[in-house]
Design a protein around this motif. Structure first.
Motif, PDB file in Angstrom:
ATOM      1  N   HIS A  15       1.441  21.886  62.228  1.00 20.51           N
ATOM      2  CA  HIS A  15       1.320  21.726  63.686  1.00 20.51           C
ATOM      3  C   HIS A  15       2.431  22.555  64.309  1.00 20.51           C
ATOM      4  CE1 HIS A  15      -0.714  19.100  66.661  1.00 20.51           C
ATOM      5  NE2 HIS A  15       0.359  19.308  67.387  1.00 20.51           N
ATOM      6  N   ARG A  16       2.164  23.817  64.663  1.00 22.72           N
ATOM      7  CA  ARG A  16       3.200  24.729  65.107  1.00 22.72           C
ATOM      8  C   ARG A  16       3.427  24.586  66.604  1.00 22.72           C
ATOM      9  NH1 ARG A  16       3.341  30.294  61.966  1.00 22.72           N
ATOM     10  NH2 ARG A  16       4.628  30.637  63.791  1.00 22.72           N
ATOM     11  N   VAL A  17       4.631  24.222  66.980  1.00 27.95           N
ATOM     12  CA  VAL A  17       4.970  24.015  68.378  1.00 27.95           C
ATOM     13  C   VAL A  17       6.329  24.636  68.656  1.00 27.95           C
ATOM     14  CG1 VAL A  17       5.330  22.318  70.205  1.00 27.95           C
ATOM     15  CG2 VAL A  17       3.701  21.838  68.389  1.00 27.95           C
ATOM     16  N   THR A  18       6.414  25.434  69.690  1.00 27.48           N
ATOM     17  CA  THR A  18       7.705  25.963  70.092  1.00 27.48           C
ATOM     18  C   THR A  18       8.505  24.887  70.811  1.00 27.48           C
ATOM     19  OG1 THR A  18       6.696  26.754  72.123  1.00 27.48           O
ATOM     20  CG2 THR A  18       6.841  28.320  70.325  1.00 27.48           C
ATOM     21  N   ASP A  19       9.764  25.162  71.095  1.00 27.44           N
ATOM     22  CA  ASP A  19      10.630  24.161  71.697  1.00 27.44           C
ATOM     23  C   ASP A  19      10.182  23.781  73.105  1.00 27.44           C
ATOM     24  OD1 ASP A  19      12.186  24.081  69.448  1.00 27.44           O
ATOM     25  OD2 ASP A  19      13.593  25.593  70.167  1.00 27.44           O
ATOM     26  N   SER A  20       9.619  24.719  73.855  1.00 33.24           N
ATOM     27  CA  SER A  20       9.222  24.438  75.229  1.00 33.24           C
ATOM     28  C   SER A  20       7.765  24.825  75.443  1.00 33.24           C
ATOM     29  CB  SER A  20      10.113  25.206  76.213  1.00 33.24           C
ATOM     30  OG  SER A  20      10.021  26.600  75.978  1.00 33.24           O
ATOM     31  N   ASP A  21       7.139  24.142  76.356  1.00 33.35           N
ATOM     32  CA  ASP A  21       5.734  24.401  76.659  1.00 33.35           C
ATOM     33  C   ASP A  21       5.637  25.639  77.526  1.00 33.35           C
ATOM     34  OD1 ASP A  21       3.087  24.346  77.660  1.00 33.35           O
ATOM     35  OD2 ASP A  21       2.999  22.190  77.336  1.00 33.35           O
ATOM     36  N   PRO A  22       4.895  26.666  77.104  1.00 33.68           N
ATOM     37  CA  PRO A  22       4.800  27.891  77.922  1.00 33.68           C
ATOM     38  C   PRO A  22       4.239  27.658  79.319  1.00 33.68           C
ATOM     39  CG  PRO A  22       3.957  28.272  75.700  1.00 33.68           C
ATOM     40  CD  PRO A  22       4.176  26.801  75.824  1.00 33.68           C
ATOM     41  N   LEU A  23       3.447  26.591  79.502  1.00 39.19           N
ATOM     42  CA  LEU A  23       2.913  26.314  80.837  1.00 39.19           C
ATOM     43  C   LEU A  23       3.995  25.824  81.798  1.00 39.19           C
ATOM     44  CD1 LEU A  23      -0.537  24.611  80.155  1.00 39.19           C
ATOM     45  CD2 LEU A  23      -0.091  26.962  80.863  1.00 39.19           C
ATOM     46  N   LEU A  24       5.147  25.438  81.254  1.00 35.03           N
ATOM     47  CA  LEU A  24       6.247  24.973  82.093  1.00 35.03           C
ATOM     48  C   LEU A  24       7.305  26.048  82.276  1.00 35.03           C
ATOM     49  CD1 LEU A  24       6.596  21.367  80.650  1.00 35.03           C
ATOM     50  CD2 LEU A  24       5.497  22.061  82.778  1.00 35.03           C
ATOM     51  N   HIS A  25       6.956  27.280  82.012  1.00 33.68           N
ATOM     52  CA  HIS A  25       7.889  28.393  82.210  1.00 33.68           C
ATOM     53  C   HIS A  25       8.367  28.393  83.664  1.00 33.68           C
ATOM     54  CE1 HIS A  25       9.524  32.454  82.333  1.00 33.68           C
ATOM     55  NE2 HIS A  25       9.406  32.515  81.016  1.00 33.68           N
ATOM     56  N   PRO A  26       9.662  28.627  83.898  1.00 34.93           N
ATOM     57  CA  PRO A  26      10.162  28.591  85.282  1.00 34.93           C
ATOM     58  C   PRO A  26       9.568  29.653  86.187  1.00 34.93           C
ATOM     59  CG  PRO A  26      11.863  29.342  83.753  1.00 34.93           C
ATOM     60  CD  PRO A  26      10.750  28.808  82.914  1.00 34.93           C
ATOM     61  N   ASP A  27       9.052  30.726  85.617  1.00 30.71           N
ATOM     62  CA  ASP A  27       8.400  31.766  86.414  1.00 30.71           C
ATOM     63  C   ASP A  27       6.917  31.417  86.548  1.00 30.71           C
ATOM     64  OD1 ASP A  27       7.299  33.990  87.575  1.00 30.71           O
ATOM     65  OD2 ASP A  27       7.993  35.419  86.064  1.00 30.71           O
ATOM     66  N   PRO A  28       6.429  31.128  87.759  1.00 31.09           N
ATOM     67  CA  PRO A  28       5.009  30.766  87.911  1.00 31.09           C
ATOM     68  C   PRO A  28       4.061  31.825  87.386  1.00 31.09           C
ATOM     69  CG  PRO A  28       6.221  30.302  89.931  1.00 31.09           C
ATOM     70  CD  PRO A  28       7.150  31.069  89.047  1.00 31.09           C
ATOM     71  N   ALA A  29       4.434  33.092  87.505  1.00 30.26           N
ATOM     72  CA  ALA A  29       3.561  34.160  87.011  1.00 30.26           C
ATOM     73  C   ALA A  29       3.419  34.084  85.492  1.00 30.26           C
ATOM     74  CB  ALA A  29       4.111  35.517  87.434  1.00 30.26           C
ATOM     75  N   ALA A  30       4.526  33.789  84.798  1.00 34.16           N
ATOM     76  CA  ALA A  30       4.467  33.674  83.347  1.00 34.16           C
ATOM     77  C   ALA A  30       3.645  32.455  82.935  1.00 34.16           C
ATOM     78  CB  ALA A  30       5.883  33.583  82.779  1.00 34.16           C
ATOM     79  N   ALA A  31       3.808  31.353  83.651  1.00 38.18           N
ATOM     80  CA  ALA A  31       3.027  30.161  83.351  1.00 38.18           C
ATOM     81  C   ALA A  31       1.540  30.417  83.579  1.00 38.18           C
ATOM     82  CB  ALA A  31       3.500  28.993  84.208  1.00 38.18           C
ATOM     83  N   ALA A  32       1.203  31.106  84.663  1.00 42.66           N
ATOM     84  CA  ALA A  32      -0.197  31.425  84.963  1.00 42.66           C
ATOM     85  C   ALA A  32      -0.776  32.354  83.913  1.00 42.66           C
ATOM     86  CB  ALA A  32      -0.299  32.054  86.343  1.00 42.66           C
ATOM     87  N   GLU A  33       0.001  33.327  83.486  1.00 41.48           N
ATOM     88  CA  GLU A  33      -0.437  34.251  82.449  1.00 41.48           C
ATOM     89  C   GLU A  33      -0.787  33.492  81.179  1.00 41.48           C
ATOM     90  OE1 GLU A  33      -1.635  37.779  81.412  1.00 41.48           O
ATOM     91  OE2 GLU A  33      -0.191  37.911  83.043  1.00 41.48           O
ATOM     92  N   HIS A  34       0.080  32.555  80.806  1.00 41.81           N
ATOM     93  CA  HIS A  34      -0.181  31.807  79.577  1.00 41.81           C
ATOM     94  C   HIS A  34      -1.386  30.884  79.732  1.00 41.81           C
ATOM     95  CE1 HIS A  34       0.609  30.189  75.649  1.00 41.81           C
ATOM     96  NE2 HIS A  34       0.414  28.982  76.156  1.00 41.81           N
ATOM     97  N   ALA A  35      -1.551  30.281  80.901  1.00 38.85           N
ATOM     98  CA  ALA A  35      -2.725  29.433  81.122  1.00 38.85           C
ATOM     99  C   ALA A  35      -4.007  30.219  80.901  1.00 38.85           C
ATOM    100  CB  ALA A  35      -2.685  28.850  82.532  1.00 38.85           C
ATOM    101  N   ALA A  36      -4.050  31.455  81.373  1.00 34.14           N
ATOM    102  CA  ALA A  36      -5.238  32.291  81.191  1.00 34.14           C
ATOM    103  C   ALA A  36      -5.453  32.619  79.723  1.00 34.14           C
ATOM    104  CB  ALA A  36      -5.099  33.563  82.009  1.00 34.14           C
ATOM    105  N   VAL A  37      -4.372  32.894  79.007  1.00 33.60           N
ATOM    106  CA  VAL A  37      -4.486  33.185  77.578  1.00 33.60           C
ATOM    107  C   VAL A  37      -5.066  31.979  76.848  1.00 33.60           C
ATOM    108  CG1 VAL A  37      -3.121  33.548  75.475  1.00 33.60           C
ATOM    109  CG2 VAL A  37      -2.696  34.951  77.500  1.00 33.60           C
ATOM    110  N   GLU A  38      -4.557  30.794  77.157  1.00 32.74           N
ATOM    111  CA  GLU A  38      -5.066  29.599  76.487  1.00 32.74           C
ATOM    112  C   GLU A  38      -6.542  29.366  76.780  1.00 32.74           C
ATOM    113  OE1 GLU A  38      -2.464  26.250  75.262  1.00 32.74           O
ATOM    114  OE2 GLU A  38      -1.666  26.543  77.276  1.00 32.74           O
ATOM    115  N   SER A  39      -6.956  29.582  78.010  1.00 32.31           N
ATOM    116  CA  SER A  39      -8.367  29.399  78.353  1.00 32.31           C
ATOM    117  C   SER A  39      -9.257  30.340  77.550  1.00 32.31           C
ATOM    118  CB  SER A  39      -8.580  29.627  79.855  1.00 32.31           C
ATOM    119  OG  SER A  39      -7.957  28.621  80.621  1.00 32.31           O
ATOM    120  N   LEU A  40      -8.837  31.590  77.443  1.00 36.31           N
ATOM    121  CA  LEU A  40      -9.620  32.563  76.673  1.00 36.31           C
ATOM    122  C   LEU A  40      -9.682  32.181  75.204  1.00 36.31           C
ATOM    123  CD1 LEU A  40      -8.268  35.759  78.414  1.00 36.31           C
ATOM    124  CD2 LEU A  40     -10.699  35.171  78.254  1.00 36.31           C
ATOM    125  N   LEU A  41      -8.571  31.729  74.645  1.00 33.85           N
ATOM    126  CA  LEU A  41      -8.553  31.340  73.236  1.00 33.85           C
ATOM    127  C   LEU A  41      -9.424  30.108  73.000  1.00 33.85           C
ATOM    128  CD1 LEU A  41      -4.769  31.893  72.456  1.00 33.85           C
ATOM    129  CD2 LEU A  41      -6.688  33.322  71.697  1.00 33.85           C
TER     130      LEU A  41
END
Length: 589
Positions: A15-41
């Motif tokens: 169960h591979r998990v990084t220390d922090s959730d990418p959706l909680l990135h302090p930069d909203p653009a980075a969080a949005a980018e990751h949300a889109a990646v997860e949806s596609l996957l």
């Protein structure tokens, strides 16, 4: 990890998990980018049957097999609500952005889309990412704008459909328009009004009052109406676009339509964007909106208008009383009237038709769109990814002194009895299957937070079973003549299993599992007991046995539907979307 819906990873897969959730990135653009990646996957995993390897990586061969994408799995869901860490090309350290990922997986899709389809998908993914970033930036600095629980839930879908490749794509909205017209941005606007010459007026009402009386009251000042006209409310974006259509411009020039401009107080968009509400108003309005939102342009079709009024009349003929006797906490939010323009030259849809939908919810009533209830709220930075459902369950656990997972299991069982069982009854007893996906479904919570009732809303999503045609016609002669709602039972079975079974119930289980609120295996076992129980069997619906027995279910494939350029509101029900077979976790033991 939980067992996969589309293929189980090895039992010892980490169960591979990084220390922090990418959706909680302090930069909203980075969080949005990751949300889109997860949806596609998630789309890729569901629509191809892909599963992670023993090392906990989901791999996707791309560029004709010359390279592979690799995404570490944070959480593998039995019901498809997977979570991932950033994806990379194997051998590379830099994460792949959402647009690049979209182009790569599109090129690898079995449908072999042409370059135009790939470019269209990439453009819509880019649009969705930008809009999601705007939403997250806004919601991280602005608190809830209203106290009305219903509207708060309608504004809660910050990331959109978790299994759609372009969940926030809204083709044609500029930044200022997006701020005014988007529910997630707390949008609000005044309606634009036309006056329609009565020779062109088209309307129907099962309310006991003509539709034009109802819209005149909403306009608020009948002195604005020229003699011999009726008031037609429009979305302001639609009004500007309509004026550019030659047929409408001609009607305006000839004085058969009159542009009255914007009037009245502010209306708020709900989760569908085009349906609007206003605290204290007796009606919601489902407006025509020619934007392509996710896969479809959202202009009202005439058959849908007839369908809404027809269903209201059918329920009032006695069916509704029988239903309420069996399930007093459930009902349909009615669409008993509509108003528009009758001019065949405009075609169907003509962009000028509006639905009047009942607004039965009080200001303090805890009635919540299910999609908004389970939606993730990445409002970090922080250590958790909350949802409204998580808040409810943790509150119940704190009050009772019980573990959250125990409360979640009980809440889920109550939900099945309160919200799902009545939908099965309507299918089995009346032959009417509802397109009861999470956005079309509402749950009423009591003062503590337990499910106490439910509602369904949507004049598009009714399927009259062909096998029940005689019984339905006996209740309401002429039913289906204008609404085009009778569908072969085999198609109904497939659609009902997807919308209520996969999207709604399995989606609820997946959300609870991925958010750490419950174990999916526990909820799946509870679902099996419910489906095999006497109360579900007594409804007469075939869906419980189908979900229990069929090893493979047909599931809507949003990525493949998008790559095929399909508008899901156009054409026969059986061919509006791409469907694929997925493994059924309810039947799996």
């Amino acid at each position: 990890m939980s067992t996969a819906l589309t293929g189980a990873p090895p039992a010892d897969a980490p169960h591979r998990v990084t220390d922090s959730d990418p959706l909680l990135h302090p930069d909203p653009a980075a969080a949005a980018e990751h949300a889109a990646v997860e949806s596609l996957l998630r789309c890729w995993a569901r629509e191809t049957g892909a599963a992670p390897g023993a090392d906990g990586l989901l791999r996707i061969p791309v560029l004709g097999g010359a390279a592979r994408l690799a995404a570490p799995v944070r959480y593998w869901s039995a019901c498809g609500w997977h979570r991932f860490d950033p994806a990379t090309l194997e051998g590379e350290a830099t994460p792949v952005d959402a647009v690049t990922l979209a182009a790569l997986v599109a090129g690898a899709a079995a449908t072999r889309p042409d370059s135009g389809q790939i470019a269209d998908l990439a453009a819509r993914v880019a649009d969705s990412v930008v809009r999601t970033a705007d939403v997250l930036a806004h919601r991280r600095r602005v608190a809830e704008a209203v106290d009305w629980p219903f509207l708060q839930a309608e504004q809660a879908l910050l990331l959109g459909h978790p299994l759609h490749p372009t969940p926030k794509s809204r083709d044609g909205l500029g930044p200022a328009q997006s701020a005014a017209y988007s529910p997630e941005l707390h949008g609000a606007f005044r309606l634009h009004w036309y006056a329609v010459d009565r020779d062109l007026l088209a309307a129907d009402s099962a309310t006991g009052r003509p539709a034009e009386e109802l819209t005149a009251e909403l306009l608020g000042d009948e002195r604005l109406l020229p003699p011999g006209t009726a008031a037609l409310p429009l979305h302001p974006w639609q009004a500007r676009e309509l004026a550019l259509r030659p047929e409408v411009a001609g009607l305006l020039a000839d004085g058969l339509l009159h542009d009255l401009g914007a009037h009245g107080g502010l209306w708020h968009p709900t989760s569908s964007v085009r349906t609007v509400c206003r605290p204290g108003a007796p009606w919601m309005l489902k407006l025509s909106l020619g934007l392509r939102i996710t896969n479809s342009r959202r202009e009202n079709l005439r058959k849908e208008l007839h369908r809404g009024v027809e269903v209201h009349r059918l329920l009032e003929s006695g069916l509704g009383a029988e239903w309420r006797a069996a399930h007093p906490g459930f009902d349909i939010v009615r669409d008993p009237a509509w108003i528009g323009v009758d001019l065949p030259a405009l075609g169907d849809p003509n962009g000028l038709d509006t639905v009047l939908r009942s607004q039965p919810f009080g200001p303090a009533e805890r009635v919540l769109c299910v999609a908004g209830l389970v939606a993730e709220r990445p409002l970090g930075p922080g250590g958790t990814l909350p949802s409204r459902l998580g808040d409810v369950l943790r509150g119940l656990a704190a009050c009772s002194g019980r573990p959250v997972q125990a409360v979640a299991a009980e809440w889920f069982l109550r939900y099945l009895d309160t919200v799902v069982l009545p939908v099965l009854w309507l299918d089995g007893r009346a032959g009417i299957a509802l397109e009861a996906h999470q956005q079309n479904s509402l749950v009423l919570l009591d003062e503590d937070g337990w499910p106490a009732g439910g509602r369904y809303r949507d004049n598009q999503g009714y399927y009259y079973r062909a096998s029940h045609a005689g019984k339905l016609a006996a209740r309401l002669p002429g039913i289906g003549t204008h609404s085009d709602t009778f569908v072969d039972d085999g198609v109904v079975d497939q659609r009902f299993a997807y919308y209520l079974g996969i999207n709604h119930v399995l989606g609820l289980i997946g959300a609870m599992g991925s958010q750490g609120l419950a174990e999916e295996d526990v909820l799946l076992a509870a679902l099996r007991r419910f489906l095999a129980g006497e109360r579900a069997a007594a409804t007469g619906s075939g869906l419980p046995r189908l979900l229990l027995d069929e090893p493979v279910l047909r599931c809507k494939a949003n990525l493949l539907t998008r790559l095929n350029g399909m508008d899901e509101l156009v054409g026969p029900v059986a061919t509006q979307s791409v469907y694929v077979g997925i493994r059924n976790p309810v039947a799996s033991r």
